[in-house]
Design a protein around this motif. Structure first.
Motif, PDB file in Angstrom:
ATOM      1  N   HIS A  58     -36.712   1.600 -22.916  1.00  0.00           N
ATOM      2  CA  HIS A  58     -35.488   2.219 -23.437  1.00  0.00           C
ATOM      3  C   HIS A  58     -35.248   3.573 -22.758  1.00  0.00           C
ATOM      4  O   HIS A  58     -34.120   3.925 -22.454  1.00  0.00           O
ATOM      5  N   SER A  77     -27.178  -0.481 -28.371  1.00  0.00           N
ATOM      6  CA  SER A  77     -28.287  -1.306 -28.823  1.00  0.00           C
ATOM      7  C   SER A  77     -28.894  -1.953 -27.573  1.00  0.00           C
ATOM      8  O   SER A  77     -28.165  -2.467 -26.734  1.00  0.00           O
ATOM      9  N   ILE A  78     -30.222  -1.882 -27.447  1.00  0.00           N
ATOM     10  CA  ILE A  78     -30.863  -2.309 -26.199  1.00  0.00           C
ATOM     11  C   ILE A  78     -31.901  -3.401 -26.426  1.00  0.00           C
ATOM     12  O   ILE A  78     -32.764  -3.280 -27.291  1.00  0.00           O
ATOM     13  N   LYS A  79     -31.792  -4.452 -25.626  1.00  0.00           N
ATOM     14  CA  LYS A  79     -32.864  -5.453 -25.531  1.00  0.00           C
ATOM     15  C   LYS A  79     -33.290  -5.451 -24.072  1.00  0.00           C
ATOM     16  O   LYS A  79     -32.504  -5.808 -23.193  1.00  0.00           O
TER      17      LYS A  79
END
Lengths: 86, 114
Positions: A58, A77-79
């Motif tokens: 991240h 929002s992070i994947k």
């Protein structure tokens, strides 16, 4: 340039093998923070993430994007996955 | 809240959540979800409403070197925001990190988040 195009360009340094960005702003319309910018959902696969913790991944994403507000993002929002994890 | 106050609160409390609003009245979906994850772990945590004082957000951003709210600290260590906390919870890593901080009498009641 749209926020999504800007994000794509800035994240190119991570040499992603796959990158998907969704504008989720409509789900948060009217909430106070929405005035600062949009809500975006990023799904990114990069060989650079191999051996890194989620936190380090991240950080790499945030470092590549720089000032989120300047880009027009209120929430991201992070994947972040490595190619080996699929 | 300045950096010294932030440092004091994260080192004197085992679990701290910096959030928009409070754990009983979150004012942002990501903050609310993160509070929900910590509640699901049956852990006592201190919530700090970053909207209560104008300088808390920039000071926290500098202190944590993390650009977004919410922010979770466990035993003075930065854990991350909503995505990381949720991922760690689903993988069981958050519970492992919390360890003894979780209320043992209620630990058996933990149920997966939907």
């Amino acid at each position: 340039m749209s926020v999504i195009e800007t994000l794509r360009q800035q994240l190119a340094v991570l040499e992603p093998t796959q990158i998907e960005i969704e504008d989720d702003s409509h789900q948060h319309a009217g909430h106070a923070g929405a005035r600062e910018g949009g809500h975006f959902k990023l799904s990114i696969i990069s060989p650079r993430f191999v051996g890194l913790t989620t936190m380090q991944r991240h950080r790499l994403v945030y470092d590549s994007v720089g000032d989120l507000k300047a880009v027009g993002i209120h929430a991201l929002s992070i994947k972040a996955k490595a190619p080996t994890e699929l | 809240m300045n950096k010294e106050q932030i440092h004091k609160i994260v080192t004197e409390n085992p679990v701290v959540l910096f959030m928009k609003g409070s754990k009983t009245f979150p004012q942002c979906g990501f903050s609310g979800r993160t509070a929900q994850v910590l509640k699901a772990c049956n852990v006592d945590f201190v919530d700090v409403n970053v909207l209560a004082e104008a300088d808390t957000v920039p000071e926290l951003r500098d202190y944590a070197d993390w650009p977004t709210i919410p922010v979770v600290y466990i035993r003075g260590e930065l854990i991350g925001g909503c995505d990381i906390t949720t991922e760690m919870y689903q993988a069981g890593e958050l519970q492992a990190k919390l360890g003894d901080l979780m209320n043992p009498t209620r630990r058996a009641l933990i149920e997966p988040l939907v």
